[in-house]
Design a protein around this motif. Structure first.
Motif, PDB file in Angstrom:
ATOM      1  N   MET A 131      14.681  12.134  -1.182  1.00 36.74           N
ATOM      2  CA  MET A 131      14.156  11.757   0.129  1.00 36.74           C
ATOM      3  C   MET A 131      15.273  11.246   1.023  1.00 36.74           C
ATOM      4  SD  MET A 131      10.576   9.836  -0.853  1.00 36.74           S
ATOM      5  CE  MET A 131       9.150  10.749  -1.447  1.00 36.74           C
ATOM      6  N   VAL A 132      16.126  10.427   0.453  1.00 37.35           N
ATOM      7  CA  VAL A 132      17.258   9.896   1.220  1.00 37.35           C
ATOM      8  C   VAL A 132      18.176  11.024   1.669  1.00 37.35           C
ATOM      9  CG1 VAL A 132      19.322   8.447   1.091  1.00 37.35           C
ATOM     10  CG2 VAL A 132      17.165   7.631   0.115  1.00 37.35           C
ATOM     11  N   GLU A 133      18.456  11.952   0.774  1.00 37.40           N
ATOM     12  CA  GLU A 133      19.331  13.077   1.099  1.00 37.40           C
ATOM     13  C   GLU A 133      18.771  13.911   2.249  1.00 37.40           C
ATOM     14  OE1 GLU A 133      21.171  17.073  -1.086  1.00 37.40           O
ATOM     15  OE2 GLU A 133      20.187  15.515  -2.272  1.00 37.40           O
ATOM     16  N   ARG A 134      17.444  14.086   2.270  1.00 37.92           N
ATOM     17  CA  ARG A 134      16.808  14.902   3.312  1.00 37.92           C
ATOM     18  C   ARG A 134      16.435  14.077   4.544  1.00 37.92           C
ATOM     19  NH1 ARG A 134      14.725  16.625  -1.525  1.00 37.92           N
ATOM     20  NH2 ARG A 134      12.805  15.413  -1.280  1.00 37.92           N
ATOM     21  N   GLY A 135      16.526  12.745   4.436  1.00 36.85           N
ATOM     22  CA  GLY A 135      16.304  11.886   5.597  1.00 36.85           C
ATOM     23  C   GLY A 135      14.858  11.617   5.927  1.00 36.85           C
ATOM     24  N   PHE A 136      13.958  11.838   4.968  1.00 39.80           N
ATOM     25  CA  PHE A 136      12.539  11.560   5.214  1.00 39.80           C
ATOM     26  C   PHE A 136      11.831  11.270   3.900  1.00 39.80           C
ATOM     27  CE2 PHE A 136       8.077  12.638   5.310  1.00 39.80           C
ATOM     28  CZ  PHE A 136       7.628  12.005   6.465  1.00 39.80           C
ATOM     29  N   GLY A 137      10.936  10.287   3.920  1.00 41.08           N
ATOM     30  CA  GLY A 137      10.107  10.020   2.755  1.00 41.08           C
ATOM     31  C   GLY A 137       9.033   8.997   3.063  1.00 41.08           C
ATOM     32  N   ARG A 138       7.881   9.191   2.454  1.00 42.81           N
ATOM     33  CA  ARG A 138       6.785   8.235   2.564  1.00 42.81           C
ATOM     34  C   ARG A 138       6.239   7.989   1.156  1.00 42.81           C
ATOM     35  NH1 ARG A 138       8.875   8.105   6.697  1.00 42.81           N
ATOM     36  NH2 ARG A 138       8.027   8.169   8.831  1.00 42.81           N
ATOM     37  N   ILE A 139       6.209   6.732   0.762  1.00 45.68           N
ATOM     38  CA  ILE A 139       5.656   6.351  -0.532  1.00 45.68           C
ATOM     39  C   ILE A 139       4.566   5.316  -0.310  1.00 45.68           C
ATOM     40  CG2 ILE A 139       6.127   5.219  -2.738  1.00 45.68           C
ATOM     41  CD1 ILE A 139       8.965   6.352  -2.611  1.00 45.68           C
ATOM     42  N   VAL A 140       3.407   5.572  -0.881  1.00 46.40           N
ATOM     43  CA  VAL A 140       2.292   4.627  -0.809  1.00 46.40           C
ATOM     44  C   VAL A 140       1.869   4.309  -2.240  1.00 46.40           C
ATOM     45  CG1 VAL A 140      -0.012   4.152   0.053  1.00 46.40           C
ATOM     46  CG2 VAL A 140       1.518   5.637   1.374  1.00 46.40           C
ATOM     47  N   ASN A 141       2.052   3.059  -2.633  1.00 45.32           N
ATOM     48  CA  ASN A 141       1.640   2.604  -3.950  1.00 45.32           C
ATOM     49  C   ASN A 141       0.305   1.869  -3.835  1.00 45.32           C
ATOM     50  OD1 ASN A 141       3.904   3.632  -5.253  1.00 45.32           O
ATOM     51  ND2 ASN A 141       5.076   1.739  -5.017  1.00 45.32           N
ATOM     52  N   THR A 142      -0.646   2.252  -4.666  1.00 46.05           N
ATOM     53  CA  THR A 142      -1.976   1.658  -4.595  1.00 46.05           C
ATOM     54  C   THR A 142      -2.010   0.340  -5.342  1.00 46.05           C
ATOM     55  OG1 THR A 142      -3.025   3.821  -4.432  1.00 46.05           O
ATOM     56  CG2 THR A 142      -4.418   1.992  -5.108  1.00 46.05           C
ATOM     57  N   THR A 143      -2.440  -0.706  -4.646  1.00 42.31           N
ATOM     58  CA  THR A 143      -2.497  -2.046  -5.216  1.00 42.31           C
ATOM     59  C   THR A 143      -3.949  -2.503  -5.327  1.00 42.31           C
ATOM     60  OG1 THR A 143      -1.606  -4.289  -5.044  1.00 42.31           O
ATOM     61  CG2 THR A 143      -2.205  -3.198  -2.973  1.00 42.31           C
ATOM     62  N   SER A 144      -4.144  -3.782  -5.519  1.00 39.70           N
ATOM     63  CA  SER A 144      -5.491  -4.341  -5.653  1.00 39.70           C
ATOM     64  C   SER A 144      -5.532  -5.723  -5.034  1.00 39.70           C
ATOM     65  CB  SER A 144      -5.886  -4.434  -7.128  1.00 39.70           C
ATOM     66  OG  SER A 144      -7.081  -5.169  -7.289  1.00 39.70           O
ATOM     67  N   GLY A 145      -6.669  -6.045  -4.453  1.00 34.86           N
ATOM     68  CA  GLY A 145      -6.852  -7.373  -3.869  1.00 34.86           C
ATOM     69  C   GLY A 145      -7.394  -8.389  -4.851  1.00 34.86           C
ATOM     70  N   ILE A 146      -7.548  -8.025  -6.113  1.00 31.17           N
ATOM     71  CA  ILE A 146      -8.074  -8.966  -7.106  1.00 31.17           C
ATOM     72  C   ILE A 146      -7.163 -10.186  -7.189  1.00 31.17           C
ATOM     73  CG2 ILE A 146      -8.490  -9.335  -9.570  1.00 31.17           C
ATOM     74  CD1 ILE A 146      -9.424  -6.459  -9.753  1.00 31.17           C
ATOM     75  N   ASP A 147      -7.779 -11.361  -7.102  1.00 31.92           N
ATOM     76  CA  ASP A 147      -7.010 -12.601  -7.106  1.00 31.92           C
ATOM     77  C   ASP A 147      -7.889 -13.698  -7.705  1.00 31.92           C
ATOM     78  OD1 ASP A 147      -4.866 -14.261  -6.651  1.00 31.92           O
ATOM     79  OD2 ASP A 147      -5.390 -14.676  -4.568  1.00 31.92           O
ATOM     80  N   LEU A 148      -7.280 -14.659  -8.334  1.00 27.70           N
ATOM     81  CA  LEU A 148      -7.985 -15.826  -8.872  1.00 27.70           C
ATOM     82  C   LEU A 148      -9.074 -15.430  -9.855  1.00 27.70           C
ATOM     83  CD1 LEU A 148      -8.312 -17.861  -5.536  1.00 27.70           C
ATOM     84  CD2 LEU A 148      -6.474 -17.940  -7.234  1.00 27.70           C
ATOM     85  N   ASP A 149      -8.823 -14.414 -10.644  1.00 25.22           N
ATOM     86  CA  ASP A 149      -9.802 -13.902 -11.592  1.00 25.22           C
ATOM     87  C   ASP A 149      -9.125 -13.755 -12.951  1.00 25.22           C
ATOM     88  OD1 ASP A 149     -11.794 -12.669 -13.000  1.00 25.22           O
ATOM     89  OD2 ASP A 149     -12.227 -11.147 -11.490  1.00 25.22           O
ATOM     90  N   ALA A 150      -9.237 -14.774 -13.781  1.00 23.30           N
ATOM     91  CA  ALA A 150      -8.568 -14.775 -15.080  1.00 23.30           C
ATOM     92  C   ALA A 150      -9.109 -13.704 -16.018  1.00 23.30           C
ATOM     93  CB  ALA A 150      -8.716 -16.152 -15.734  1.00 23.30           C
ATOM     94  N   GLN A 151     -10.307 -13.196 -15.715  1.00 22.67           N
ATOM     95  CA  GLN A 151     -10.904 -12.184 -16.582  1.00 22.67           C
ATOM     96  C   GLN A 151     -10.206 -10.833 -16.491  1.00 22.67           C
ATOM     97  OE1 GLN A 151     -12.488 -14.284 -14.600  1.00 22.67           O
ATOM     98  NE2 GLN A 151     -14.370 -15.055 -15.507  1.00 22.67           N
ATOM     99  N   GLN A 152      -9.410 -10.632 -15.460  1.00 23.69           N
ATOM    100  CA  GLN A 152      -8.720  -9.363 -15.257  1.00 23.69           C
ATOM    101  C   GLN A 152      -7.217  -9.576 -15.151  1.00 23.69           C
ATOM    102  OE1 GLN A 152     -11.006  -6.484 -12.634  1.00 23.69           O
ATOM    103  NE2 GLN A 152     -11.923  -8.393 -11.942  1.00 23.69           N
ATOM    104  N   ALA A 153      -6.701 -10.449 -15.986  1.00 19.34           N
ATOM    105  CA  ALA A 153      -5.325 -10.920 -15.842  1.00 19.34           C
ATOM    106  C   ALA A 153      -4.296  -9.815 -15.961  1.00 19.34           C
ATOM    107  CB  ALA A 153      -5.046 -12.015 -16.869  1.00 19.34           C
ATOM    108  N   GLY A 154      -4.448  -8.934 -16.952  1.00 21.81           N
ATOM    109  CA  GLY A 154      -3.456  -7.884 -17.138  1.00 21.81           C
ATOM    110  C   GLY A 154      -3.362  -6.970 -15.945  1.00 21.81           C
TER     111      GLY A 154
END
Length: 247
Positions: A131-154
């Motif tokens: 991407m750098v060599e060609r001068g263009f790139g778009r990367i979108v990494n999917t995240t999560s808004g889960i917070d303060l929830d010990a049941q889903q720690a990993g």
């Protein structure tokens, strides 16, 4: 706004849920697609659908908890001569909901970090030089808004780590035409989100995709997809570009 017609995008987890909807959406914009799933046969349906829009597309497979398979997939894309312009790291794994959270096993962290943090970053590292060599790139990494929830720690810890490394890496490309951002789909009724989630998978579009279309050379933002639900792509991108700074 970026015109993606004729560009190439890799979509992980493209066989179902939001990944499937993303593939169809991008094909409608004229974007050529590399469709990932754990088994290439799982992507045959979406492959046929996106080709009906006149774009080029093919399937690749990899178990994202296995870094050898991830690297093999990346090398296969190279071998086909595909020059990726866009990466949509959609695939994720919610390993378990631990009601007895103090008994959370170490394996929850191991598998969650491999699939949700390490695999997407290995994909980024592999294709960013091109991407750098060609001068263009778009990367979108999917995240999560889960917070303060010990049941889903990993799961939540792995997504928090993904946020950090995506922002850190994105800073290296600030002001260039290489953009890294994060998308939080919200709690949707997918296989990962379960049947009781309040949002339909369709509600995550176009929000999960705005990072592929922004053209303001800013990095490291987290876009909450539900804030863009029901908007046209053009309006969603304009709103995204107005969100200056890191979120």
């Amino acid at each position: 706004m970026v015109n993606v017609k004729g560009k190439w995008a890799l979509i992980t987890g493209a066989s179902r849920g939001i990944g499937y909807l993303t593939a169809v959406f991008m094909a409608k914009q004229g974007c050529n697609l590399v469709l990932h799933s754990r088994n290439a046969q799982h992507s045959e349906k979406v492959l046929n659908e996106v080709k009906a829009f006149g774009v080029e597309a093919y399937c690749v497979e990899a178990e994202l908890s296995d870094m050898e398979q991830v690297e093999k997939m990346c090398c296969e894309i190279d071998a086909k001569g595909t020059k990726l312009d866009i990466i949509l790291n959609n695939a994720g794994l919610q390993i378990a909901y631990r009601t007895e959270y103090l008994s959370t096993p170490a394996s929850d962290y191991d598998i969650s970090f491999k699939v949700n943090t390490t695999a997407p970053m290995m994909i980024c590292y592999h294709f960013l030089p091109g991407m750098v060599e060609r001068g263009f790139g778009r990367i979108v990494n999917t995240t999560s808004g889960i917070d303060l929830d010990a049941q889903q720690a990993g799961y939540s810890a792995a997504k928090a780590a993904l946020n950090k490394v995506t922002r850190d890496l994105g800073l290296k490309y600030e002001g260039t035409d290489i953009t890294l951002s994060l998308a939080d789909p919200g709690w949707c009724r997918t296989e990962l989100g379960g049947p009781n989630a309040p949002n339909s998978p369709e509600s995550a579009l176009p929000g999960v995709l705005v990072g592929a279309f922004i053209d303001d050379k800013q990095n490291g933002r987290i876009f909450s997809a539900q804030e863009f639900s029901g908007m046209s792509l053009e309006d969603a991108v304009a709103k995204a570009e107005s969100q200056n700074g890191v979120y």
